[in-house]
Design an enzyme around this catalytic site. Structure first.
Site, PDB file in Angstrom:
ATOM      1  NE  ARG A 170     -16.675 -13.550   1.300  1.00  0.00           N
ATOM      2  CZ  ARG A 170     -16.032 -13.611   0.170  1.00  0.00           C
ATOM      3  NH1 ARG A 170     -16.139 -14.695  -0.593  1.00  0.00           N
ATOM      4  NH2 ARG A 170     -15.304 -12.614  -0.255  1.00  0.00           N
ATOM      5  NE  ARG A 174     -10.736 -16.041  -7.902  1.00  0.00           N
ATOM      6  CZ  ARG A 174      -9.811 -15.106  -7.702  1.00  0.00           C
ATOM      7  NH1 ARG A 174      -8.596 -15.261  -8.166  1.00  0.00           N
ATOM      8  NH2 ARG A 174     -10.110 -14.010  -7.034  1.00  0.00           N
ATOM      9  NE  ARG A 247      -3.709 -10.102  17.103  1.00  0.00           N
ATOM     10  CZ  ARG A 247      -2.834 -10.709  17.889  1.00  0.00           C
ATOM     11  NH1 ARG A 247      -2.904 -10.567  19.212  1.00  0.00           N
ATOM     12  NH2 ARG A 247      -1.856 -11.426  17.377  1.00  0.00           N
ATOM     13  NE  ARG A 278       1.287  -9.362   5.008  1.00  0.00           N
ATOM     14  CZ  ARG A 278       0.398  -8.641   4.340  1.00  0.00           C
ATOM     15  NH1 ARG A 278      -0.193  -9.152   3.275  1.00  0.00           N
ATOM     16  NH2 ARG A 278       0.093  -7.426   4.710  1.00  0.00           N
ATOM     17  CD  GLU A 298       2.426  -7.713   7.690  1.00  0.00           C
ATOM     18  OE1 GLU A 298       2.803  -7.173   6.639  1.00  0.00           O
ATOM     19  OE2 GLU A 298       1.267  -8.112   7.871  1.00  0.00           O
ATOM     20  CE1 TYR A 346      -7.624  -3.114   6.959  1.00  0.00           C
ATOM     21  CE2 TYR A 346      -9.389  -3.567   5.417  1.00  0.00           C
ATOM     22  CZ  TYR A 346      -8.055  -3.345   5.675  1.00  0.00           C
ATOM     23  OH  TYR A 346      -7.157  -3.342   4.641  1.00  0.00           O
ATOM     24  CG  ASP A 348      -9.556  -2.660   1.622  1.00  0.00           C
ATOM     25  OD1 ASP A 348      -8.486  -2.837   2.232  1.00  0.00           O
ATOM     26  OD2 ASP A 348     -10.222  -3.588   1.125  1.00  0.00           O
TER      27      ASP A 348
END
Ligand code: FAD
Length: 364
Positions: A170, A174, A247, A278, A298, A346, A348
């Site tokens: 997805r 917004r 990666r 970025r 980066e 992954y 957070d």
């Protein structure tokens, strides 16, 4: 003899160490890098807290985890609002009414929705077969071409038409004028950096940096009853089934003699021709009044030995390989496996703390 040997001083290992010490256990933490903290390590450069291993923003919906981490640092009210630079024009992220206005001049949510519907319709009834089609299905061609395509191709090192559709399940869209990237209730950056959190967690605990578990394994196993391992799971088993893929990233950091370089902490470069994805300007995370600024470009990179394994590539092949290693790990006596590298997923930061607190319930 230590009750616990903890391999890795990242947020997972350090949360375990802190909680076990509270229970009265003796703990030794070893770390292969020259410093503690794993990937959340921040370093003072020119009086600015620099996120050495990539930009880290703490965000969570879980009040308990928010209160937990706030024991170790005071957090500021940083709100992540990255912008995208595509061929010199700035667009707000995540995709919201500001972005739609910048792209098409539309004013109302209804107009924006109509524009997206019109753009999605080019695919007809076709089921997306690659990432390009999937993105067009989700947000239409304009957003895909300007804000998704180049960025994603740089991230993965191959054309979007050769990437599987499932990578983008997805794309958050917004229909309000709200540039706050995260929907979570709590968000911020520790004032003075993340390293203090780890320092406080490990206060009064024996820590050895520059110590690779596998180079000293016999000695370390002999002086500890139980091991908590937060390194790469395939390395633990000497890659007996093969290597899990990652990666990686390459960071180029420079001090610039200007107080403010780009006016925002995170600017994504979404065109393919710019080689980095970025630029981070660290002082906007934790504002300080200095004449200089520190920026980091980066660059995504294919992972190979010697590079940091940043993002697991959770495709079918790697996940099957991981499951084989996980089965082996269940046979290890007195050893617990946890954290992003041992679980090959992954996480957070708030999820890592939650996962450590959960795992600790199983530890004697
Ligand atoms: P790590 O931090 O990797 O710690 C593992 C430690 O074990 C490392 O220090 C390693 O050197 C050590 N180790 C490994 N093998 C050995 C060995 N053999 N011997 C001794 N030591 C060993 N999360 C967020 O919530 N918000 C963000 O904005 C965010 N941004 C991120 C950006 C990037 C680029 C990346 C890569 C991650 C980001 N994260 C973010 C995720 C966050 O970094 C992780 O949740 C967290 O660092 C995981 O902690 P860990 O202890 O599992 O792993």
């Amino acid at each position: 003899m230590y009750d616990y040997l903890i391999v890795g001083s990242g947020l997972y290992g350090s949360t375990c160490a802190y909680e076990l010490k509270k229970r009265g256990k003796s703990v030794l933490v070893i770390e292969q890098r020259k410093h503690i903290g794993g990937n959340i390590y921040t370093e003072n450069i020119s009086d600015i807290q620099v996120h050495k291993y990539g930009a880290h923003i703490f965000h969570t919906n879980n009040k308990e985890i928010w209160d937990y981490v706030n024991q170790f640092a005071e957090f500021n009210r940083y709100t992540n609002s990255p912008v995208a630079n595509f061929k010199g024009k700035i667009y707000n992220l995540p995709f919201n009414m500001n972005t739609f206005n910048q792209l098409w001049g539309v004013i109302t949510p209804e107009q924006a929705q109509a524009k997206i519907d019109e753009q999605q319709s080019e695919l007809g009834q076709k089921t997306p077969t690659n990432l390009e089609e999937q993105a067009i299905r989700l947000v239409g061609r304009d957003i895909y071409e300007k804000l998704v395509k180049g960025y994603t191709e740089k991230q993965w090192g191959r054309p979007a038409t050769e990437l599987p559709a499932f990578i983008i399940k997805r794309l958050p869209v917004r229909f309000t004028y709200d540039n706050n990237y995260f929907n979570d209730k709590f968000q911020g950056i520790p004032i003075g950096g993340y390293t203090q959190i780890i320092e406080k967690m490990l206060a009064g605990i024996d820590v050895r940096c520059n110590t690779d578990y596998f180079q000293h394994r016999d000695e370390l196993d002999q002086i500890s009853k139980t091991v908590i391992y937060s390194g790469q799971i395939d390395r633990y088993f000497n890659y007996c089934y093969g290597k899990l893929e990652y990666r990686s990233l390459r960071f180029e950091t420079e001090i610039i003699s200007k107080p403010n370089v780009q006016g925002n902490a995170v600017v994504n470069y979404t065109e393919r021709e710019v080689p980095y994805t970025r630029i981070i300007e660290h002082k906007h995370f934790d504002p300080v009044d200095t004449p200089n600024s520190v920026i980091t470009k980066e660059y995504p990179a294919e992972w190979e030995d010697g590079l940091e394994p940043y993002y697991p590539v959770n495709n079918e092949k790697n996940d099957a390989l991981y499951r084989q290693y996980r089965e082996l790990s269940k046979l290890e006596n007195n050893t617990f496996f946890g954290g992003r590298l041992a679980e090959y997923r992954y996480y957070d930061m708030h999820q890592i703390i939650a996962s450590a607190l959960k795992d600790l319930k199983k530890m004697p």
